[in-house]
Design an enzyme around this catalytic site. Structure first.
Site, short mmCIF file in Angstrom:
data_model
loop_
_atom_site.label_atom_id
_atom_site.label_comp_id
_atom_site.label_asym_id
_atom_site.label_seq_id
_atom_site.Cartn_x
_atom_site.Cartn_y
_atom_site.Cartn_z
N CYS A 114 0.38 3.12 -8.53
CA CYS A 114 -0.77 2.47 -7.58
C CYS A 114 -1.20 3.28 -6.34
O CYS A 114 -2.30 3.38 -6.09
CB CYS A 114 -0.31 1.18 -7.16
SG CYS A 114 0.12 -0.05 -8.48
N HIS A 262 -6.01 0.05 -2.23
CA HIS A 262 -5.85 -0.16 -3.59
C HIS A 262 -6.15 -1.76 -4.15
O HIS A 262 -5.64 -2.48 -3.34
CB HIS A 262 -4.11 0.34 -3.74
CG HIS A 262 -3.86 -0.39 -5.19
ND1 HIS A 262 -4.43 0.09 -6.43
CD2 HIS A 262 -2.86 -0.97 -5.51
CE1 HIS A 262 -3.81 -0.35 -7.24
NE2 HIS A 262 -2.65 -1.03 -6.91
N ASN A 292 -6.87 -4.77 -11.57
CA ASN A 292 -6.05 -3.68 -10.93
C ASN A 292 -6.15 -2.61 -12.08
O ASN A 292 -5.49 -2.60 -12.82
CB ASN A 292 -4.50 -4.37 -10.83
CG ASN A 292 -3.63 -3.36 -10.09
OD1 ASN A 292 -3.92 -1.82 -10.21
ND2 ASN A 292 -2.68 -3.76 -9.48
#
Length: 335
Positions: A114, A262, A292
């Site tokens: 991530c 993020h 995501n």
């Protein structure tokens, strides 16, 4: 000593839109449950055989190169961030070098999940600052959909993730008041297994073990996430690393023109926004549309924000990420 500046941005997402209602047809879930916990309404999944992690990265890179107004032969180095490479090895960096027809420049793969894009631009920034390279292609690309447990058993993770890619060209900037002012990177490996995929891996379960057991209930090759634990750590680390970046540059929260976090979970972004008392127009979120996309999420969001005119010359842009590893980081950029 030089600064590095983002001179071109691009992104690519598959055309195939998968809504929460679509997922409810293949697993026990529903739109209300997913939106309440994540903020996600839909995500993109590749059509198998049409896109790979590398091909999506190449498509995003072509847009970034064109917008940077450079030739592909001007690229000195490639950095590719992903947790979902086409092959166990080699990594996708060299495949991008091949598929874009670049000169025999170096290619580096970053495996920081991530926070991968933040790590990647930090590495690129150091190469450019020292004068070693002039133009670096940085890509974040992920193909999650074909590696998820798309059943009720895996719904806690599988509803969150989507496919896509983003890319940036970092170029040498002689005006040291512009570009990347600083980057800040951290890790806390004691929590590595709280968000992980352990197989196939040399440490616990390799391909031969999986084949030998032939266990249909083996979940070791699907992602695992301790959601509540990750959430609690994320909101703390996001706050810390944003403050760290501001303090390093003698800046205040009020100086932020746009925070691009993020896209892990809309609730995390909203928590950080409230904590820092940022207005809606000071935080960019698009997880509602794409889910995501791990290493791709920041470059996709940054590109969209730029395309929509939300980023102007002289603006202070803050990038921040937290995720598997545990790793986290921030980048402070004067556009």
């Amino acid at each position: 000593m030089y600064h590095s500046k983002i001179t071109g941005l691009g992104y690519y997402v598959p055309d195939n839109i998968v809504t929460n209602d679509d997922l409810s047809k293949i697993m026990d879930t529903n739109d209300e449950w997913i939106q309440e916990r994540t903020g996600i309404q839909e995500r993109r999944h590749v059509i198998r055989g049409e896109d790979t992690t590398t091909s999506m990265g190449v498509k995003a890179a072509k847009v970034a190169i064109e917008r940077a107004k450079i030739d592909k032969d001007d690229i000195d180095f490639v950095i590719f961030a992903t947790l979902s490479p086409d092959y166990y090895f080699p990594g996708p960096g060299v495949l991008v070098q091949r598929d874009l027809g670049l000169k025999t420049v170096g290619a580096l793969d970053v495996r920081n999940q991530c926070s991968g894009f933040v790590y990647a631009i930090s590495v690129a920034d150091q190469f450019i600052k020292t004068g070693m390279y002039k133009n670096i292609l940085v890509i974040g690309s992920e193909l999650h959909s074909t590696g998820l447990d798309m059943t009720t058993r895996g719904r806690g993770v599988s509803v969150i993730f989507g496919d896509g890619a983003g890319a940036a060209i970092l170029s040498r900037e002689e005006d040291t008041t512009k570009g990347i002012l600083s980057t800040h990177l951290h890790s806390e490996g004691q929590h590595a297994e709280e968000l992980s995929l352990v197989a196939p891996g040399m440490g616990k379960r390799w391909v031969t073990d999986i084949i030998a057991d032939n266990d249909p209930n083996d979940e070791s090759y699907y992602p695992y996430m301790n959601g509540q634990f990750v959430f609690k750590n994320a909101v703390v680390r996001f706050s810390e690393v944003i403050n760290e970046g501001l303090q390093a540059n003698n800046l205040q929260v009020s100086d932020i023109n746009l925070l691009v976090p993020h896209q892990a979970n809309l609730r995390i972004s909203q928590f950080i926004q409230q904590k820092f008392r940022l207005a809606d127009n000071q935080v960019y979120n698009n997880i509602q549309k794409y889910g995501n996309t791990t290493a791709a999420s920041i470059p996709i969001a940054l590109t969209e924000a730029w395309e929509q005119g939300k980023i102007k010359e002289g603006d202070l842009i803050v990038l921040a990420a937290f995720g598997s590893g545990f790793t986290w980081g921030s980048a402070i950029i004067r556009w």
